[in-house]
Write a protein that holds these residues in place. Structure first.
Motif, PDB file in Angstrom:
ATOM      1  N   ASN A 123       2.475   2.685   0.627  1.00 14.53           N
ATOM      2  CA  ASN A 123       1.348   3.270  -0.108  1.00 14.53           C
ATOM      3  C   ASN A 123       0.386   2.195  -0.609  1.00 14.53           C
ATOM      4  O   ASN A 123      -0.838   2.373  -0.562  1.00 14.53           O
ATOM      5  CB  ASN A 123       1.866   4.093  -1.286  1.00 14.53           C
ATOM      6  N   ALA A 142      -1.606   0.913   2.374  1.00 20.63           N
ATOM      7  CA  ALA A 142      -2.600   1.902   2.782  1.00 20.63           C
ATOM      8  C   ALA A 142      -3.819   1.853   1.871  1.00 20.63           C
ATOM      9  O   ALA A 142      -4.971   1.918   2.334  1.00 20.63           O
ATOM     10  CB  ALA A 142      -1.975   3.300   2.775  1.00 20.63           C
ATOM     11  N   LEU A 143      -3.571   1.695   0.568  1.00 19.40           N
ATOM     12  CA  LEU A 143      -4.667   1.597  -0.390  1.00 19.40           C
ATOM     13  C   LEU A 143      -5.459   0.312  -0.173  1.00 19.40           C
ATOM     14  O   LEU A 143      -6.696   0.313  -0.172  1.00 19.40           O
ATOM     15  CB  LEU A 143      -4.113   1.646  -1.809  1.00 19.40           C
ATOM     16  N   ASP A 148      -4.556   5.238   6.274  1.00 18.57           N
ATOM     17  CA  ASP A 148      -3.416   6.064   5.894  1.00 18.57           C
ATOM     18  C   ASP A 148      -2.131   5.320   6.270  1.00 18.57           C
ATOM     19  O   ASP A 148      -2.143   4.336   7.014  1.00 18.57           O
ATOM     20  CB  ASP A 148      -3.488   7.466   6.517  1.00 18.57           C
ATOM     21  N   VAL A 149      -1.025   5.789   5.730  1.00 19.40           N
ATOM     22  CA  VAL A 149       0.251   5.096   5.943  1.00 19.40           C
ATOM     23  C   VAL A 149       0.606   5.046   7.422  1.00 19.40           C
ATOM     24  O   VAL A 149       1.111   4.032   7.923  1.00 19.40           O
ATOM     25  CB  VAL A 149       1.370   5.766   5.123  1.00 19.40           C
ATOM     26  N   ASP A 189       7.028   7.991   2.392  1.00 14.93           N
ATOM     27  CA  ASP A 189       6.735   7.818   0.969  1.00 14.93           C
ATOM     28  C   ASP A 189       7.471   6.590   0.446  1.00 14.93           C
ATOM     29  O   ASP A 189       8.628   6.644   0.024  1.00 14.93           O
ATOM     30  CB  ASP A 189       7.153   9.058   0.184  1.00 14.93           C
ATOM     31  N   PRO A 195       6.650   2.777  -1.753  1.00 16.92           N
ATOM     32  CA  PRO A 195       5.605   2.100  -2.551  1.00 16.92           C
ATOM     33  C   PRO A 195       4.876   0.999  -1.803  1.00 16.92           C
ATOM     34  O   PRO A 195       3.669   0.807  -2.002  1.00 16.92           O
ATOM     35  CB  PRO A 195       6.371   1.567  -3.758  1.00 16.92           C
TER      36      PRO A 195
END
Length: 260
Positions: free
Chosen positions: A187, A190-191, A196-197, A182, A184
């Motif tokens: 994330n 990944a976006l 996915d991470v 987790d 930033p």
């Protein structure tokens, strides 16, 4: 050596997980005497439909209690018996805890097992530069592999640089930071890449030239962790991940690279 392997540390469904992995296309499995699942790995390789033993690169590691010139070959034979194999592709010294004399005795014994055909390649794990220099000073051939904890938070740059200069392949264990993902930047990437991470982290490892060994017992995760060859992280995004290095403070495992 396939460039992504399945780690099976603390996998309590090892045989099923390895069967799934082989079905999805993995051809590299990373085990160890300490994991107590060599027999499960071997059974999966033998049972996997359409997969021959010679198609699968299998690694195991010599546990500390088996270190020493007399004990190591017995441990190798026991591992082969558990796997049900005639040879192991890569045999590593699991850690440097036993001290210089036993480390070198163990390494010499593994080289002799290689010469006899029981092992294809000899390497080490959790070795710092000082441990690798012991091998050089003793006049032995350098290890084929050094397997260490590696991910953006723990990049172990001095060891990696030494290995690259000396043609030692660097395998990355805990490439998924043991689930502590987790972040930033993770994330956001990944976006951006619609991944996915875990896939971002494995891709980072591959682009750094490492051989990542992601672990999962979940079939869908085992599958997705190998779906990392159809995209490339940009130099800018690699630099973002590189900037997260916390040195040894970023380690999430035992990481015993500094033991005397």
């Amino acid at each position: 050596m396939p460039c992504v392997g399945l780690g099976v540390y603390q996998n309590y469904t090892t045989q099923a997980s390895v069967l799934e992995a082989l079905r999805y296309g993995y051809r590299h499995i990373d085990s160890a005497q300490a994991y107590r699942n060599e027999a499960h790995v071997g059974a999966a390789v033998h049972e996997s439909a359409g997969v021959q033993r010679e198609d699968v690169f299998v690694t195991t590691k010599c546990i500390s209690k088996n270190h020493g010139y007399e004990k190591t070959p017995k441990g190798v034979d026991e591992s082969l018996r558990k796997f049900g194999f005639d040879y192991v592709d890569l045999f590593l010294i699991h850690n440097p805890h036993s001290g210089k004399d036993l480390r070198l005795e163990t390494y010499r014994a593994l080289l002799e097992c290689k010469a006899s055909g029981k092992i294809r390649s000899v390497g080490v794990s959790n070795y710092g530069v000082q441990h690798l220099e012991e091998i050089r000073a003793a006049g032995y051939e350098m290890p084929a592999v050094n397997q260490i904890e590696l991910h953006p938070l723990c990049q172990q740059k001095p060891i990696v640089e030494y290995c690259r200069k000396n043609m030692i392949i660097v395998q990355a264990y805990s490439p998924l930071i043991q689930g502590k993902m987790d972040n930033p930047i993770f994330n956001a990437l990944a976006l951006k890449y619609r991944r996915d991470v875990a896939q971002i982290l494995i891709r980072w490892s591959l682009q750094k030239g490492f051989v990542p060994l992601p672990k999962s017992a979940t079939p869908q995760r085992i599958k997705s962790n190998l779906q990392v060859f159809d995209f490339v992280l940009t130099e800018e995004d690699m630099a973002q991940l590189d900037s997260l290095d916390q040195g040894k403070d970023g380690a999430v495992t035992w990481n015993p690279v500094d033991v005397p």
